[in-house]
Design a protein around this motif. Structure first.
Motif, PDB file in Angstrom:
ATOM      1  N   ARG A 107      31.598  -0.250  16.873  1.00 10.86           N
ATOM      2  CA  ARG A 107      30.349  -1.033  17.532  1.00 10.86           C
ATOM      3  C   ARG A 107      31.065  -2.485  17.833  1.00 10.86           C
ATOM      4  N   GLU A 108      31.998  -2.827  16.924  1.00 13.83           N
ATOM      5  CA  GLU A 108      32.252  -4.485  16.883  1.00 13.83           C
ATOM      6  C   GLU A 108      33.211  -4.704  17.728  1.00 13.83           C
ATOM      7  N   LEU A 109      34.302  -3.744  17.778  1.00 15.50           N
ATOM      8  CA  LEU A 109      35.507  -3.793  18.472  1.00 15.50           C
ATOM      9  C   LEU A 109      35.783  -2.731  19.714  1.00 15.50           C
ATOM     10  N   ASN A 110      34.592  -2.029  19.804  1.00 12.23           N
ATOM     11  CA  ASN A 110      34.461  -1.090  21.141  1.00 12.23           C
ATOM     12  C   ASN A 110      35.679   0.049  21.154  1.00 12.23           C
ATOM     13  N   LEU A 111      36.072   0.507  19.877  1.00 11.94           N
ATOM     14  CA  LEU A 111      37.272   1.513  19.632  1.00 11.94           C
ATOM     15  C   LEU A 111      36.401   2.858  19.887  1.00 11.94           C
TER      16      LEU A 111
END
Length: 392
Positions: free
Chosen positions: A233-237
């Motif tokens: 969610r936060e780093l779009n991995l």
């Protein structure tokens, strides 16, 4: 105990810890298959995981008396026997209630095994218990790391989840049979006046050790349970890279436990745990400050290295103070650790849903500060003795 016997016992303990890590990791990779087999929604599927945790609590609390009275060998043999039975029941479970019963039984066996293995280093060499405990727990991390990868590959290749549970019976029985011929440390003689569990619970080292493990396991499981979703969610991995982040954390834990096994020979357990708690808090918060995947992985490596020694060092420190009651003390501490895994990950989920996932993950740093502060008040010096009590 002769050196050859000690080496044999350490080898058995290492293999047992790998197996322990594998068994406790069965639920996650096989959960989707179990949900399909028994037509479960998420809430009922969660009961399967909760049944194992509940059994673990019962096993840790109940096995202490058995270890102190009958010895490590009988406790481990009982744990292995119940574990093999539970795996078989799981593999043959015709319906959801039978799977729930199998999960409860499997957790009960795991609680016995966990408590016995945590008692072993103090019985073998109390002066080097911290080093031995780290070495033994290193192999738990190895099993916990390898099991999901292996199970995932087997499921993808066409294995049924029942076959995986059934196949796991073989090493469980093999370990039990091997233990029949291995010599274990003798049980310390009983005191003329028995010591009650309540007397042990009033001891300052036990209280502080229980708090440390409650906070520590809460932080460890907070990372393990939510880091993949956070990285997505936060780093779009993508899921593959996000899952690799969790694997990176576990690999760092393995390396850290070996490192702590060496450090414990030269530094006080008190100092190692306090520094690890403070460093773990910094890493938990540092992870939230970056949007760069590479830096996030660096923070996870550092976190794993610092988290690694807290559980085994705390267990060793407290157990070494009560050589005649290590079984019960280990059980009490392990039960509090299990409480951390029951309380904190769901709490993070509630915070994430109500506020934000970033705020929820920041709580892991708070729990690690709790580790450092709790152990900072742990008394130094010679082992203490519990006061005798009337009950048991």
């Amino acid at each position: 105990m002769p050196t050859s016997s000690r080496r044999t016992l350490l080898l058995i303990a290492a293999v047992e810890m790998i197996m322990h890590g594998v068994v406790l990791s069965l639920g996650g990779p096989t959960l989707p298959s179990l949900m399909e087999t028994f037509a479960l929604q998420e809430a009922r599927a969660g009961l399967l995981l909760a049944s194992t945790s509940a059994g673990f609590l019962i096993g840790t609390l109940g096995s202490g008396f058995l270890i102190d009275r009958e010895g490590l060998k009988r406790a481990l043999l009982l744990g292995q026997g119940v574990e093999a039975l539970a795996l078989g029941l799981y593999a043959l479970a015709p319906a959801f209630p039978a799977a729930l019963a199998a999960g409860l039984l499997l957790g009960f066996a795991a609680g016995i095994i966990e408590t016995a293995l945590n008692t072993l280093p103090a019985r073998m060499a109390s002066q080097r218990a911290g080093s031995l405990m780290n070495l033994i727990h290193l192999f738990f991390s190895l099993g916990a790391f390898a099991a999901p990868l292996t199970i995932g590959a087997l499921l993808q290749s066409g294995w049924a989840w029942r076959s995986i549970y059934g196949a796991t019976i073989v090493p469980a029985l093999g370990l039990g049979l091997t233990m029949l011929i291995v010599r274990f440390p003798s049980t310390p003689p009983r005191q003329e006046q028995e010591v009650s569990t309540w007397s042990l619970l009033r001891q300052r080292p036990v209280i502080l050790g229980a708090l440390v493990l409650l906070f520590y396991v809460g932080a460890e499981m907070g990372v393990a349970s939510w880091i993949v979703l956070y990285l997505q969610r936060e780093l779009n991995l993508p899921i593959g890279w996000a899952s690799a982040g969790l694997s990176t954390f576990w690999v760092a834990m393995m390396v850290g436990r070996y490192g702590n096994s060496r450090l414990a020979l030269h530094f006080a357990e008190h100092d190692l745990v306090v520094v690890s708690g403070l460093g773990g808090a910094i890493c938990s918060w540092g992870l939230l400050t970056t949007g760069q995947p590479l830096l996030a992985f660096v923070w996870l490596v550092l976190a794993g290295l610092l988290f690694a020694g807290i559980y085994p060092l705390t267990m060793a420190s407290v157990n070494s103070r009560y050589p005649q009651f290590t079984g019960r003390v280990s059980g009490l501490l392990a039960a509090c650790a299990a409480g951390g895994s029951l309380i904190f990950p769901p709490l993070l989920g509630a915070v994430a849903q109500g506020r934000s996932l970033r705020l929820a993950m920041s709580l892991n740093g708070v729990w690690m500060m709790g580790v450092a502060l709790s152990f900072a008040f742990m008394p130094r010096g010679a082992p203490v003795r519990a006061e005798a009590g009337a009950g048991k």
